[in-house]
Design a protein around this motif. Sequence first.
Motif, PDB file in Angstrom:
ATOM      1  N   VAL A   2       0.829  -1.196   0.000  1.00  0.00           N
ATOM      2  CA  VAL A   2       0.000   0.000   0.000  1.00  0.00           C
ATOM      3  C   VAL A   2       0.866   1.250   0.000  1.00  0.00           C
ATOM      4  N   THR A   3       0.462   2.217  -0.800  1.00  0.00           N
ATOM      5  CA  THR A   3       1.113   3.522  -0.856  1.00  0.00           C
ATOM      6  C   THR A   3       0.089   4.584  -0.472  1.00  0.00           C
ATOM      7  N   ILE A   4       0.477   5.465   0.438  1.00  0.00           N
ATOM      8  CA  ILE A   4      -0.380   6.581   0.845  1.00  0.00           C
ATOM      9  C   ILE A   4       0.200   7.856   0.263  1.00  0.00           C
ATOM     10  N   ALA A   5      -0.633   8.658  -0.371  1.00  0.00           N
ATOM     11  CA  ALA A   5      -0.135   9.910  -0.950  1.00  0.00           C
ATOM     12  C   ALA A   5      -1.227  10.962  -0.967  1.00  0.00           C
ATOM     13  N   THR A   6      -0.824  12.204  -0.757  1.00  0.00           N
ATOM     14  CA  THR A   6      -1.739  13.322  -0.971  1.00  0.00           C
ATOM     15  C   THR A   6      -1.617  13.743  -2.435  1.00  0.00           C
ATOM     16  N   PRO A   7      -2.584  14.460  -2.969  1.00  0.00           N
ATOM     17  CA  PRO A   7      -2.487  14.921  -4.360  1.00  0.00           C
ATOM     18  C   PRO A   7      -1.201  15.690  -4.656  1.00  0.00           C
ATOM     19  N   LYS A   8      -0.669  16.423  -3.656  1.00  0.00           N
ATOM     20  CA  LYS A   8       0.545  17.217  -3.860  1.00  0.00           C
ATOM     21  C   LYS A   8       1.773  16.356  -4.119  1.00  0.00           C
ATOM     22  N   GLU A   9       1.688  15.066  -3.801  1.00  0.00           N
ATOM     23  CA  GLU A   9       2.830  14.164  -3.986  1.00  0.00           C
ATOM     24  C   GLU A   9       2.762  13.370  -5.282  1.00  0.00           C
ATOM     25  N   ILE A  10       1.699  13.567  -6.065  1.00  0.00           N
ATOM     26  CA  ILE A  10       1.499  12.785  -7.291  1.00  0.00           C
ATOM     27  C   ILE A  10       1.702  13.679  -8.507  1.00  0.00           C
ATOM     28  N   ASN A  11       2.580  13.238  -9.411  1.00  0.00           N
ATOM     29  CA  ASN A  11       2.807  13.935 -10.676  1.00  0.00           C
ATOM     30  C   ASN A  11       2.288  13.077 -11.826  1.00  0.00           C
ATOM     31  N   VAL A  12       1.849  13.740 -12.885  1.00  0.00           N
ATOM     32  CA  VAL A  12       1.277  13.044 -14.035  1.00  0.00           C
ATOM     33  C   VAL A  12       2.009  13.472 -15.305  1.00  0.00           C
ATOM     34  N   GLU A  13       2.417  12.498 -16.093  1.00  0.00           N
ATOM     35  CA  GLU A  13       3.074  12.752 -17.383  1.00  0.00           C
ATOM     36  C   GLU A  13       2.178  12.236 -18.502  1.00  0.00           C
ATOM     37  N   ILE A  14       1.894  13.108 -19.470  1.00  0.00           N
ATOM     38  CA  ILE A  14       1.008  12.761 -20.582  1.00  0.00           C
ATOM     39  C   ILE A  14       1.746  13.003 -21.892  1.00  0.00           C
ATOM     40  N   ASN A  15       1.884  11.960 -22.688  1.00  0.00           N
ATOM     41  CA  ASN A  15       2.539  12.101 -23.996  1.00  0.00           C
ATOM     42  C   ASN A  15       1.956  11.077 -24.966  1.00  0.00           C
ATOM     43  N   THR A  16       2.573  10.941 -26.139  1.00  0.00           N
ATOM     44  CA  THR A  16       2.037  10.043 -27.165  1.00  0.00           C
ATOM     45  C   THR A  16       2.044   8.580 -26.741  1.00  0.00           C
ATOM     46  N   GLU A  17       2.848   8.251 -25.744  1.00  0.00           N
ATOM     47  CA  GLU A  17       2.915   6.872 -25.261  1.00  0.00           C
ATOM     48  C   GLU A  17       1.848   6.572 -24.211  1.00  0.00           C
ATOM     49  N   GLY A  18       1.150   7.611 -23.755  1.00  0.00           N
ATOM     50  CA  GLY A  18       0.101   7.394 -22.771  1.00  0.00           C
ATOM     51  C   GLY A  18       0.262   8.281 -21.543  1.00  0.00           C
ATOM     52  N   VAL A  19      -0.258   7.795 -20.433  1.00  0.00           N
ATOM     53  CA  VAL A  19      -0.261   8.545 -19.174  1.00  0.00           C
ATOM     54  C   VAL A  19       0.555   7.779 -18.141  1.00  0.00           C
ATOM     55  N   SER A  20       1.430   8.505 -17.434  1.00  0.00           N
ATOM     56  CA  SER A  20       2.236   7.887 -16.384  1.00  0.00           C
ATOM     57  C   SER A  20       2.079   8.686 -15.098  1.00  0.00           C
ATOM     58  N   TYR A  21       2.121   7.958 -13.970  1.00  0.00           N
ATOM     59  CA  TYR A  21       1.996   8.578 -12.650  1.00  0.00           C
ATOM     60  C   TYR A  21       3.287   8.386 -11.865  1.00  0.00           C
ATOM     61  N   TYR A  22       3.680   9.431 -11.135  1.00  0.00           N
ATOM     62  CA  TYR A  22       4.923   9.401 -10.367  1.00  0.00           C
ATOM     63  C   TYR A  22       4.665   9.827  -8.925  1.00  0.00           C
ATOM     64  N   ILE A  23       5.310   9.126  -7.994  1.00  0.00           N
ATOM     65  CA  ILE A  23       5.372   9.558  -6.598  1.00  0.00           C
ATOM     66  C   ILE A  23       6.841   9.556  -6.202  1.00  0.00           C
ATOM     67  N   ASN A  24       7.302  10.693  -5.722  1.00  0.00           N
ATOM     68  CA  ASN A  24       8.722  10.842  -5.350  1.00  0.00           C
ATOM     69  C   ASN A  24       9.649  10.447  -6.499  1.00  0.00           C
ATOM     70  N   GLY A  25       9.255  10.819  -7.708  1.00  0.00           N
ATOM     71  CA  GLY A  25      10.093  10.562  -8.886  1.00  0.00           C
ATOM     72  C   GLY A  25      10.042   9.141  -9.406  1.00  0.00           C
ATOM     73  N   ILE A  26       9.268   8.268  -8.776  1.00  0.00           N
ATOM     74  CA  ILE A  26       9.194   6.857  -9.184  1.00  0.00           C
ATOM     75  C   ILE A  26       7.850   6.595  -9.846  1.00  0.00           C
ATOM     76  N   LEU A  83     -10.103   6.821 -16.091  1.00  0.00           N
ATOM     77  CA  LEU A  83      -9.980   6.825 -17.552  1.00  0.00           C
ATOM     78  C   LEU A  83      -8.875   5.891 -18.045  1.00  0.00           C
ATOM     79  N   GLU A  84      -7.887   5.652 -17.179  1.00  0.00           N
ATOM     80  CA  GLU A  84      -6.793   4.740 -17.519  1.00  0.00           C
ATOM     81  C   GLU A  84      -7.140   3.279 -17.222  1.00  0.00           C
ATOM     82  N   GLY A  85      -8.372   3.046 -16.757  1.00  0.00           N
ATOM     83  CA  GLY A  85      -8.810   1.677 -16.511  1.00  0.00           C
ATOM     84  C   GLY A  85      -8.428   1.123 -15.150  1.00  0.00           C
ATOM     85  N   ILE A  86      -7.969   1.983 -14.233  1.00  0.00           N
ATOM     86  CA  ILE A  86      -7.609   1.542 -12.891  1.00  0.00           C
ATOM     87  C   ILE A  86      -8.880   1.474 -12.042  1.00  0.00           C
TER      88      ILE A  86
END
Length: 297
Positions: free
Chosen positions: A29-53, A88-91
């Motif tokens: 389990v990972t606990i995160a506030t919205p401020k700790e989550i980054n989102v990358e959107i490009n032609t390959e799709g959508v990626s989510y990052y917490i603490n750079g991972i 939207l990503e099916g999660i």
Amino acid sequence: MSDILVICRSYTHHVKALEKSLSRNNMQVTIATPKEINVEINTEGVSYYINGIIFFPSIVIGWLSLEKTREAKSIREWGLWLLKTMELEGIKVINTFETFNVGQNKLLNSIMLTKHCIPHIPTELVSDMQFLQKTIEVLNLPVVVKPVIGSKSHDVQRVDDLKELEQICNSYFSKNLPVYIQKYIEKPGRDIRVTVINHKAISAQYRSVDHSGFLTKKNNGALITKCHINEELGKLSEKCSKVFNAPFAGIDLLEDEEGTYRVIEVNIAPALLDPDEDILNAIVVYLKEELISLRKE
């Protein structure tokens, strides 16, 4: 990849207890506030990052409780965006963006309850002084005034006096806000909170009135005691959970003068710890079942 991501407004003791319970049962389990989550959107799709991972959880739990401060409201809204992107990503998302939007809006909450023939409380949304006069004729004084978006009884008032009600309404109108007004229902000095997990009524508690004789929230000094879930109470609470598509829900009810249950509202981010461990245990069982089901797909 983490099994479960909990997106919360802040690290409350409820969230910490949930994390501990899930980890103890061998769930990553990972606990995160919205401020700790980054989102990358490009032609390959959508990626989510917490603490750079980068991460892609199997299940996302939205635990975005309401608070009065502007910062808390902004973080909640930010969290709702993230829940929607992950849907939207099916999660698998519990509770969903739509469930939060409806459940944390008292007007929509009332309409959903009424639409599905769930016993509720006569309610009016008032936008001007002329309609307020009609509302008084329909509901009679006293009435209960609430903000459309709010929690923990913030700005909830019983109003007995017409002049006071007019002053309160004018204050709302001056801010371009409507006023949510409900009929005051006599009750036996208490409300009921039923916690529902996976659409099953798990635990219930009476919340006896505080020193003001009206508010029944624990943070207002109300006395909390165990409540037996009879068949009627259980079925009504489970119906509410299904109507709102809320596997995690806190159903707030009162008993009117005839002893009939009336649903006040459906809470989409209920407290976890009171009065015992039954709620956390039910969440563990539910999430284990969901993870097994997802891995079979």
